[in-house]
Design an enzyme around this catalytic site. Structure first.
Site, PDB file in Angstrom:
ATOM      1  N   GLY A 213       1.207  -1.967   4.107  1.00  0.00           N
ATOM      2  CA  GLY A 213       1.663  -0.593   3.913  1.00  0.00           C
ATOM      3  C   GLY A 213       2.937  -0.330   4.675  1.00  0.00           C
ATOM      4  O   GLY A 213       4.041  -0.340   4.131  1.00  0.00           O
ATOM      5  N   SER A 214       2.792  -0.121   5.988  1.00  0.00           N
ATOM      6  CA  SER A 214       3.964   0.231   6.791  1.00  0.00           C
ATOM      7  C   SER A 214       4.996  -0.898   6.806  1.00  0.00           C
ATOM      8  O   SER A 214       6.197  -0.644   6.825  1.00  0.00           O
ATOM      9  CB  SER A 214       3.545   0.623   8.215  1.00  0.00           C
ATOM     10  OG  SER A 214       2.578  -0.248   8.721  1.00  0.00           O
TER      11      SER A 214
ATOM     12  N   ASP B  69      -6.423  -6.546   4.616  1.00  0.00           N
ATOM     13  CA  ASP B  69      -5.836  -5.200   4.599  1.00  0.00           C
ATOM     14  C   ASP B  69      -5.907  -4.600   5.993  1.00  0.00           C
ATOM     15  O   ASP B  69      -6.995  -4.417   6.535  1.00  0.00           O
ATOM     16  CB  ASP B  69      -6.611  -4.340   3.587  1.00  0.00           C
ATOM     17  CG  ASP B  69      -6.037  -2.944   3.432  1.00  0.00           C
ATOM     18  OD1 ASP B  69      -4.967  -2.653   4.006  1.00  0.00           O
ATOM     19  OD2 ASP B  69      -6.681  -2.150   2.716  1.00  0.00           O
ATOM     20  N   GLY B  70      -4.716  -4.283   6.532  1.00  0.00           N
ATOM     21  CA  GLY B  70      -4.651  -3.582   7.820  1.00  0.00           C
ATOM     22  C   GLY B  70      -3.819  -4.327   8.834  1.00  0.00           C
ATOM     23  O   GLY B  70      -4.172  -5.436   9.242  1.00  0.00           O
ATOM     24  N   GLY B  71      -2.674  -3.748   9.187  1.00  0.00           N
ATOM     25  CA  GLY B  71      -1.838  -4.361  10.217  1.00  0.00           C
ATOM     26  C   GLY B  71      -1.157  -5.646   9.787  1.00  0.00           C
ATOM     27  O   GLY B  71      -0.706  -6.422  10.639  1.00  0.00           O
TER      28      GLY B  71
ATOM     29  N   MET C  64      -9.284   7.830  -0.409  1.00  0.00           N
ATOM     30  CA  MET C  64     -10.126   8.222   0.745  1.00  0.00           C
ATOM     31  C   MET C  64     -10.686   9.618   0.514  1.00  0.00           C
ATOM     32  O   MET C  64      -9.968  10.503   0.045  1.00  0.00           O
ATOM     33  CB  MET C  64      -9.294   8.227   2.031  1.00  0.00           C
ATOM     34  CG  MET C  64      -8.587   6.919   2.323  1.00  0.00           C
ATOM     35  SD  MET C  64      -7.796   6.996   3.949  1.00  0.00           S
ATOM     36  CE  MET C  64      -6.827   5.480   3.900  1.00  0.00           C
TER      37      MET C  64
ATOM     38  N   MET D 180     -11.240  -6.019   5.908  1.00  0.00           N
ATOM     39  CA  MET D 180     -10.402  -5.075   6.650  1.00  0.00           C
ATOM     40  C   MET D 180     -10.075  -5.662   8.015  1.00  0.00           C
ATOM     41  O   MET D 180     -10.972  -6.143   8.719  1.00  0.00           O
ATOM     42  CB  MET D 180     -11.140  -3.743   6.852  1.00  0.00           C
ATOM     43  CG  MET D 180     -11.417  -2.940   5.598  1.00  0.00           C
ATOM     44  SD  MET D 180      -9.955  -2.365   4.720  1.00  0.00           S
ATOM     45  CE  MET D 180      -9.020  -1.517   5.990  1.00  0.00           C
TER      46      MET D 180
ATOM     47  N   HIS E 160      -8.357   0.636  -3.809  1.00  0.00           N
ATOM     48  CA  HIS E 160      -9.254   0.401  -2.676  1.00  0.00           C
ATOM     49  C   HIS E 160      -9.957   1.714  -2.384  1.00  0.00           C
ATOM     50  O   HIS E 160      -9.348   2.642  -1.851  1.00  0.00           O
ATOM     51  CB  HIS E 160      -8.401  -0.083  -1.481  1.00  0.00           C
ATOM     52  CG  HIS E 160      -9.177  -0.246  -0.213  1.00  0.00           C
ATOM     53  ND1 HIS E 160      -8.549  -0.382   1.023  1.00  0.00           N
ATOM     54  CD2 HIS E 160     -10.507  -0.331   0.037  1.00  0.00           C
ATOM     55  CE1 HIS E 160      -9.464  -0.520   1.970  1.00  0.00           C
ATOM     56  NE2 HIS E 160     -10.660  -0.487   1.396  1.00  0.00           N
TER      57      HIS E 160
ATOM     58  N   HIS F 116      -1.198  -1.338  -4.191  1.00  0.00           N
ATOM     59  CA  HIS F 116      -2.471  -1.022  -3.536  1.00  0.00           C
ATOM     60  C   HIS F 116      -2.581   0.497  -3.354  1.00  0.00           C
ATOM     61  O   HIS F 116      -1.717   1.121  -2.740  1.00  0.00           O
ATOM     62  CB  HIS F 116      -2.504  -1.740  -2.186  1.00  0.00           C
ATOM     63  CG  HIS F 116      -3.788  -1.641  -1.438  1.00  0.00           C
ATOM     64  ND1 HIS F 116      -4.859  -2.492  -1.671  1.00  0.00           N
ATOM     65  CD2 HIS F 116      -4.188  -0.810  -0.443  1.00  0.00           C
ATOM     66  CE1 HIS F 116      -5.843  -2.187  -0.844  1.00  0.00           C
ATOM     67  NE2 HIS F 116      -5.474  -1.162  -0.093  1.00  0.00           N
TER      68      HIS F 116
ATOM     69  N   GLY G 150      -8.951   3.859   7.176  1.00  0.00           N
ATOM     70  CA  GLY G 150      -8.672   5.288   7.286  1.00  0.00           C
ATOM     71  C   GLY G 150      -7.202   5.628   7.424  1.00  0.00           C
ATOM     72  O   GLY G 150      -6.770   6.658   6.923  1.00  0.00           O
ATOM     73  N   PHE G 151      -6.459   4.756   8.087  1.00  0.00           N
ATOM     74  CA  PHE G 151      -5.063   5.095   8.366  1.00  0.00           C
ATOM     75  C   PHE G 151      -4.174   3.865   8.291  1.00  0.00           C
ATOM     76  O   PHE G 151      -4.606   2.755   8.619  1.00  0.00           O
ATOM     77  CB  PHE G 151      -4.941   5.722   9.765  1.00  0.00           C
ATOM     78  CG  PHE G 151      -5.748   6.977   9.899  1.00  0.00           C
ATOM     79  CD1 PHE G 151      -5.230   8.202   9.495  1.00  0.00           C
ATOM     80  CD2 PHE G 151      -7.044   6.927  10.392  1.00  0.00           C
ATOM     81  CE1 PHE G 151      -5.995   9.362   9.582  1.00  0.00           C
ATOM     82  CE2 PHE G 151      -7.811   8.076  10.484  1.00  0.00           C
ATOM     83  CZ  PHE G 151      -7.295   9.301  10.081  1.00  0.00           C
ATOM     84  N   GLY G 152      -2.923   4.096   7.876  1.00  0.00           N
ATOM     85  CA  GLY G 152      -1.927   3.042   7.927  1.00  0.00           C
ATOM     86  C   GLY G 152      -1.348   2.932   9.334  1.00  0.00           C
ATOM     87  O   GLY G 152      -1.595   3.777  10.200  1.00  0.00           O
ATOM     88  N   GLY G 153      -0.612   1.864   9.560  1.00  0.00           N
ATOM     89  CA  GLY G 153       0.126   1.716  10.809  1.00  0.00           C
ATOM     90  C   GLY G 153      -0.702   1.358  12.029  1.00  0.00           C
ATOM     91  O   GLY G 153      -0.233   1.495  13.161  1.00  0.00           O
TER      92      GLY G 153
ATOM     93  N   SER H 224       0.835  -1.200   0.000  1.00  0.00           N
ATOM     94  CA  SER H 224       0.000   0.000   0.000  1.00  0.00           C
ATOM     95  C   SER H 224       0.869   1.249   0.000  1.00  0.00           C
ATOM     96  O   SER H 224       1.666   1.458   0.928  1.00  0.00           O
ATOM     97  CB  SER H 224      -0.910   0.017   1.228  1.00  0.00           C
ATOM     98  OG  SER H 224      -1.440   1.314   1.398  1.00  0.00           O
TER      99      SER H 224
ATOM    100  N   MET I 290     -12.198   3.966  -0.446  1.00  0.00           N
ATOM    101  CA  MET I 290     -12.871   4.226   0.830  1.00  0.00           C
ATOM    102  C   MET I 290     -13.594   5.555   0.674  1.00  0.00           C
ATOM    103  O   MET I 290     -13.185   6.588   1.210  1.00  0.00           O
ATOM    104  CB  MET I 290     -11.839   4.256   1.962  1.00  0.00           C
ATOM    105  CG  MET I 290     -11.343   2.860   2.316  1.00  0.00           C
ATOM    106  SD  MET I 290      -9.761   2.859   3.163  1.00  0.00           S
ATOM    107  CE  MET I 290      -8.682   2.947   1.740  1.00  0.00           C
TER     108      MET I 290
ATOM    109  N   ASP J 228      -4.903   3.473  -1.908  1.00  0.00           N
ATOM    110  CA  ASP J 228      -6.006   3.780  -0.998  1.00  0.00           C
ATOM    111  C   ASP J 228      -6.596   5.140  -1.321  1.00  0.00           C
ATOM    112  O   ASP J 228      -5.976   6.174  -1.077  1.00  0.00           O
ATOM    113  CB  ASP J 228      -5.506   3.755   0.449  1.00  0.00           C
ATOM    114  CG  ASP J 228      -5.170   2.348   0.907  1.00  0.00           C
ATOM    115  OD1 ASP J 228      -6.071   1.494   0.873  1.00  0.00           O
ATOM    116  OD2 ASP J 228      -4.006   2.112   1.283  1.00  0.00           O
TER     117      ASP J 228
END
Ligand code: DX5
Ligand code: ZN
Length: 224
Positions: A196-197, A174-176, A36, A136, A65, A32, A141-144, A9, A67, A34
């Site tokens: 992402g991160s 997606d996420g973490g 938003m 999800m 993606h 990816h 809404g946010f990475g990390g 991402s 959002m 994002d």
């Protein structure tokens, strides 16, 4: 060949150097993106003009993606712009079947995303209309953010639904997603991993993609 796919991402990339950043992960399967709108989620990123430029700059196909509110109106435009995959949120879609068909007609794979607390079971009959389900594992809404283990049972149930319907639909998480969490996701049945991160904070992003892929493939083969 493993069926594991990695989709870094760019939310965690340097937005002032996006062309370089997408070229920093040549071994990725997808990039990816994002999108938003500060309405569906409390954050604002980028939109169609940037995606149109990234389509030309990226060595890998774009996995968009969205959002955003009213994806019925906006999502087909991302497919027309050349994105390889376009994913809308079911919570925001007014007519998800019509929208998935419009995305496919415009030439992209159609994905449908579910927030962590949205149940998958009501959408079983829609699987034939979709190329991918995105679950999800953080609030969008946010990475990390921290991976939500509470979603793991839904990943397993979604894998069962997909297998019951022939197994053609991809299951994206997606996420973490990181070295700490990717094995749990793969064991539960995910096959496309957004990170992402974990990729863009690494010293060598492409090496991070390779490590995540190896971990996921090993975990998937343990349960196969
Ligand atoms: C969050 C986005 C994710 C985000 C993931 O709403 O959909 O794609 O970039 O970032 P990490 O991998 O850092 O959780
Ligand atoms: Zn995303």
């Amino acid at each position: 060949m493993s069926s594991v796919q990695i989709s870094p991402s760019i939310l965690s990339a340097d937005f002032s150097r996006l062309a370089e950043e997408v070229n920093a992960v040549p071994s990725a399967d997808w990039i990816h993106v994002d999108v938003m709108d500060n309405h569906f989620v409390p954050n604002l990123t980028l939109g169609l003009p940037v995606v149109e430029s990234l389509v030309k700059a990226s060595p890998r196909p774009l996995d968009c993606h969205l959002m955003i509110q009213d994806p019925d109106r906006w999502a087909p435009g991302y497919a027309e712009a050349g994105a390889g995959s376009v994913t809308f949120h079911v919570e925001a879609a007014h007519a998800p079947i019509r929208l998935a068909r419009a995305i496919r007609t415009a030439g992209a794979r159609a994905g449908m995303a579910l927030k962590p607390a949205t149940p998958v079971e009501p959408y079983e009959d829609m699987l034939a209309e979709l190329d991918m389900i995105l679950l999800m594992t953080v609030e969008p809404g946010f990475g990390g953010q921290k991976f939500l283990d509470v979603v793991l049972p839904k990943i397993r149930r979604t894998r069962q639904l997909i297998n019951r319907h022939g197994g053609a639909v991809w299951l994206q998480i997606d996420g973490g997603v990181s070295a700490e969490t990717i094995e749990r996701c793969a064991e539960a049945g995910a096959d496309v991993f957004v990170a992402g991160s974990a990729v863009y904070s690494a010293e060598d992003p492409d090496a991070a993609v390779g490590k995540l892929r190896a971990q996921a493939a090993a975990a998937a083969s343990r349960v196969a």
